[in-house]
Design an enzyme around this catalytic site. Structure first.
Site, PDB file in Angstrom:
ATOM      1  N   PRO A   2     -52.023   7.922 147.517  1.00 46.25           N
ATOM      2  CA  PRO A   2     -51.394   6.739 146.908  1.00 46.25           C
ATOM      3  C   PRO A   2     -52.376   5.578 146.860  1.00 46.25           C
ATOM      4  O   PRO A   2     -53.249   5.447 147.701  1.00 46.25           O
ATOM      5  CB  PRO A   2     -50.244   6.412 147.867  1.00 46.25           C
ATOM      6  CG  PRO A   2     -50.131   7.540 148.804  1.00 46.25           C
ATOM      7  CD  PRO A   2     -51.444   8.258 148.805  1.00 46.25           C
ATOM      8  N   GLU A   3     -52.200   4.744 145.856  1.00 51.88           N
ATOM      9  CA  GLU A   3     -53.015   3.537 145.752  1.00 51.88           C
ATOM     10  C   GLU A   3     -52.400   2.457 146.634  1.00 51.88           C
ATOM     11  O   GLU A   3     -51.238   2.543 147.042  1.00 51.88           O
ATOM     12  CB  GLU A   3     -53.016   3.047 144.307  1.00 51.88           C
ATOM     13  CG  GLU A   3     -53.389   4.112 143.295  1.00 51.88           C
ATOM     14  CD  GLU A   3     -54.847   4.067 142.893  1.00 51.88           C
ATOM     15  OE1 GLU A   3     -55.518   3.073 143.215  1.00 51.88           O
ATOM     16  OE2 GLU A   3     -55.311   5.017 142.276  1.00 51.88           O
ATOM     17  N   LYS A  51     -53.988   1.364 152.780  1.00 55.13           N
ATOM     18  CA  LYS A  51     -53.050   2.473 152.577  1.00 55.13           C
ATOM     19  C   LYS A  51     -52.344   2.864 153.869  1.00 55.13           C
ATOM     20  O   LYS A  51     -51.725   3.928 153.945  1.00 55.13           O
ATOM     21  CB  LYS A  51     -53.809   3.653 151.998  1.00 55.13           C
ATOM     22  CG  LYS A  51     -54.417   3.305 150.657  1.00 55.13           C
ATOM     23  CD  LYS A  51     -55.209   4.449 150.125  1.00 55.13           C
ATOM     24  CE  LYS A  51     -55.933   4.012 148.865  1.00 55.13           C
ATOM     25  NZ  LYS A  51     -56.738   5.114 148.333  1.00 55.13           N
ATOM     26  N   ARG A 269     -61.066  13.382 141.083  1.00 59.54           N
ATOM     27  CA  ARG A 269     -61.366  13.424 139.661  1.00 59.54           C
ATOM     28  C   ARG A 269     -61.602  12.016 139.096  1.00 59.54           C
ATOM     29  O   ARG A 269     -60.853  11.090 139.366  1.00 59.54           O
ATOM     30  CB  ARG A 269     -60.236  14.122 138.908  1.00 59.54           C
ATOM     31  CG  ARG A 269     -60.644  14.547 137.521  1.00 59.54           C
ATOM     32  CD  ARG A 269     -59.978  15.843 137.091  1.00 59.54           C
ATOM     33  NE  ARG A 269     -60.667  17.043 137.575  1.00 59.54           N
ATOM     34  CZ  ARG A 269     -61.746  17.575 137.010  1.00 59.54           C
ATOM     35  NH1 ARG A 269     -62.312  17.019 135.955  1.00 59.54           N
ATOM     36  NH2 ARG A 269     -62.307  18.657 137.496  1.00 59.54           N
TER      37      ARG A 269
END
Ligand code: ZN
Length: 293
Positions: A2-3, A51, A269
């Site tokens: 998660p960002e 985070k 990615r």
């Protein structure tokens, strides 16, 4: 992973749900944190640091969770059916009328609140870009530190010890917006470009902090399909510039977006435009070597 903005929203939701309430029951995994210790105490704090999610109790303890790739926090009303199997719950906190459940998080620990500042992972965090007044200069300084000089800027932006909060989506988006070659070594990036990357990262996280449908493409652009000839139909993917758009035309120049994995510790990615972010884009001018004889 998660960002930071996802964690920020999770903290907001859990704060409304838990803060000020007394814990009526709590449990972790049998081999995990002894959450029974917080029963009877009151939740006095819920906050995200990068985070990491911290839930403080008035008995002097703090529950620290890190969700990594697959973890998530849910809240349920009393009697409501859980969306994941109870066997995947790693922390359960019941308050009158409901329950907060953390599923699948690899990091779940109950800490002495006074010792939080000494926690290795929390202590090592760079400036949180979602803090009320983030220290952007310090974040730029950490990003440019000698220890990261040889890493690619694409990798360094995900290093939570440089700056906290950015994840994989924003990494690609930031580099695209600022037209930076993701494979430049940090030492090669122009100082003003580093500043812009950090400032834009903080701005994007802040702009999306209260909206789960993450968006980096301004509305004005999306509202004019056909402008530039490259804006596709509105939809989840039309909200982002590069992330997830491999093989589709760049919204700025029409070249096809490329993708590769980047990173040695944790390959993730990356998406970029080979023209807007051509090799060397964002580099400082080469030092005038041997300019005098
Ligand atoms: Zn382009």
């Amino acid at each position: 992973m998660p960002e930071g903005d996802t964690l920020y929203r999770t903290a907001t939701v859990l704060r409304e749900f838990l803060q000020g309430r007394q814990v009526t029951a709590a449990r972790g995994r049998a081999d995990g944190a002894a959450l029974g210790r917080v029963v009877g105490s009151r939740v006095d704090r819920v906050e995200a640091q990068g985070k990491h999610l911290l839930i403080g109790f008035d008995n002097g303890t703090t529950l620290h969770t890190h969700l990594r790739m697959h973890g998530s926090w849910h809240r349920y009303r009393e009697g409501e059916r859980w969306q994941r199997s109870p066997s995947r719950a790693v922390a359960v906190i019941e308050v009158p009328g409901g329950v907060a459940v953390c599923f699948d998080a690899p990091t779940v620990e109950l800490l002495d609140t006074r010792a939080l500042a000494l926690h290795p992972a929390l202590k090592a965090l760079g400036p949180d870009l979602l803090a009320p007044q983030p220290d952007l200069d310090a974040a730029v300084g950490r990003l440019a530190a000698p220890a990261r000089a040889d890493r690619t800027i694409g990798e360094a932006l995900l290093d939570q010890t440089a700056l906290a909060g950015l994840g994989n989506v924003y990494r690609s988006e930031l580099l695209f917006i600022e037209k930076v070659d993701p494979f430049l070594r940090v030492a090669e990036v122009a100082p003003e470009v580093l500043e812009r990357l950090v400032a834009t990262g903080a701005r994007l996280l802040r702009a999306n902090a209260n909206d789960p449908s993450r968006q980096t493409v301004p509305d004005a652009l999306g509202a004019q399909p056909g402008a530039m000839g490259t804006v596709g139909p509105r939809g989840p993917k039309s909200r982002l510039w590069a992330y997830g758009r491999v093989g589709r035309p760049c919204r700025r120049c029409g070249s096809l977006i490329r993708s590769t994995t980047l990173g040695t510790d944790l390959p993730r990615r990356l998406y970029w435009c080979p023209d807007c972010q051509r090799a060397g884009a964002g580099a400082q001018l080469a030092a005038p070597a041997a300019s005098k004889s």
